[in-house]
Design a protein around this motif. Structure first.
Motif, short mmCIF file in Angstrom:
data_model
loop_
_atom_site.label_atom_id
_atom_site.label_comp_id
_atom_site.label_asym_id
_atom_site.label_seq_id
_atom_site.Cartn_x
_atom_site.Cartn_y
_atom_site.Cartn_z
N THR A 46 0.84 -1.20 0.00
CA THR A 46 0.00 0.00 0.00
C THR A 46 0.87 1.25 0.00
N ASP A 47 1.90 1.25 0.85
CA ASP A 47 2.84 2.39 0.89
C ASP A 47 3.51 2.57 -0.47
N PHE A 48 3.93 1.45 -1.07
CA PHE A 48 4.59 1.51 -2.37
C PHE A 48 3.66 2.11 -3.41
N ARG A 49 2.42 1.66 -3.43
CA ARG A 49 1.45 2.18 -4.41
C ARG A 49 1.28 3.68 -4.23
N ALA A 55 5.32 9.80 -6.94
CA ALA A 55 6.73 9.98 -7.31
C ALA A 55 6.88 10.43 -8.75
N GLN A 56 7.80 11.36 -8.95
CA GLN A 56 8.14 11.78 -10.30
C GLN A 56 9.27 10.91 -10.84
N ALA A 73 13.64 6.12 -7.60
CA ALA A 73 13.67 6.24 -6.14
C ALA A 73 12.91 5.10 -5.47
N LEU A 74 12.08 4.40 -6.22
CA LEU A 74 11.29 3.30 -5.68
C LEU A 74 12.04 1.97 -5.64
N ALA A 126 12.94 -3.79 -3.74
CA ALA A 126 13.79 -4.89 -3.25
C ALA A 126 13.23 -5.47 -1.96
N VAL A 127 12.78 -4.61 -1.04
CA VAL A 127 12.18 -5.07 0.23
C VAL A 127 10.90 -5.85 -0.06
N ILE A 128 10.06 -5.31 -0.92
CA ILE A 128 8.79 -5.96 -1.25
C ILE A 128 9.05 -7.30 -1.94
#
Length: 161
Positions: free
Chosen positions: A54-57, A63-64, A68-69, A74-76
């Motif tokens: 959810t945070d990633f979405r 995000a431009q 940066a994601l 990698a964590v996900i």
């Protein structure tokens, strides 16, 4: 290169750049939609992973710079990989339990031949997807229900004689 050709190329450059930017924007939008749908599909299996997704979405849509994601991805990816292994173990255990329960029901005495045939056919069919696995489990439960109903009504029939 003639002056006219150079001027024409210079004049067409902004148009080509706009087309490329538009194409890139459409592709990014399509990827964002796909990621959102995948996240919606994966939600509900692991609370920690749900929160990260959810945070990633949310960050993805704000995000431009998509690069940066990458650390979040990698964590996900590690969390999803761990969840996949956990799910495969649970699936294997469920498959073993399915066959054990089916074999146990086959050993019950006094069941009709048709019920035992249905059970043998069910146990022989491979389940190739989650949907098929669910259908097999439902069918096994139905066979158990029939067997229990038959066993429960038999004593009453014998008492009436």
């Amino acid at each position: 290169m003639s002056a006219q050709t150079a001027q024409a190329d210079h004049h067409n450059a902004p148009s080509a750049y706009r087309e490329l930017a538009l194409k890139s924007s459409r592709e990014i939008h399509a990827l964002k939609r796909l990621v959102s749908r995948l996240i919606a599909t994966c939600t509900g299996k692991n609370t920690a992973a749900d929160q990260k997704l959810t945070d990633f979405r949310d960050v993805l849509y704000s995000a431009q710079d998509v690069s940066a994601l990458l650390p979040r991805l990698a964590v996900i990816e590690r969390m999803v990989s761990h969840q996949d292994m956990t799910q495969k173990k649970a699936q294997s255990h469920l498959e073993q339990q399915f066959h054990t329960s089916g074999e146990t029901l086959q050993r019950v005495t006094g069941l009709p031949a048709q019920l035992k045939r249905d059970l043998r056919e069910l146990l022989a069919k491979p389940a190739n997807s989650d949907t098929e696995r669910t259908q097999h489990l439902i069918r096994l439960l139905q066979l158990y229900e029939r067997a229990v109903t038959l066993q429960a009504t038999r004593p009453r029939l014998n008492r009436r004689k």
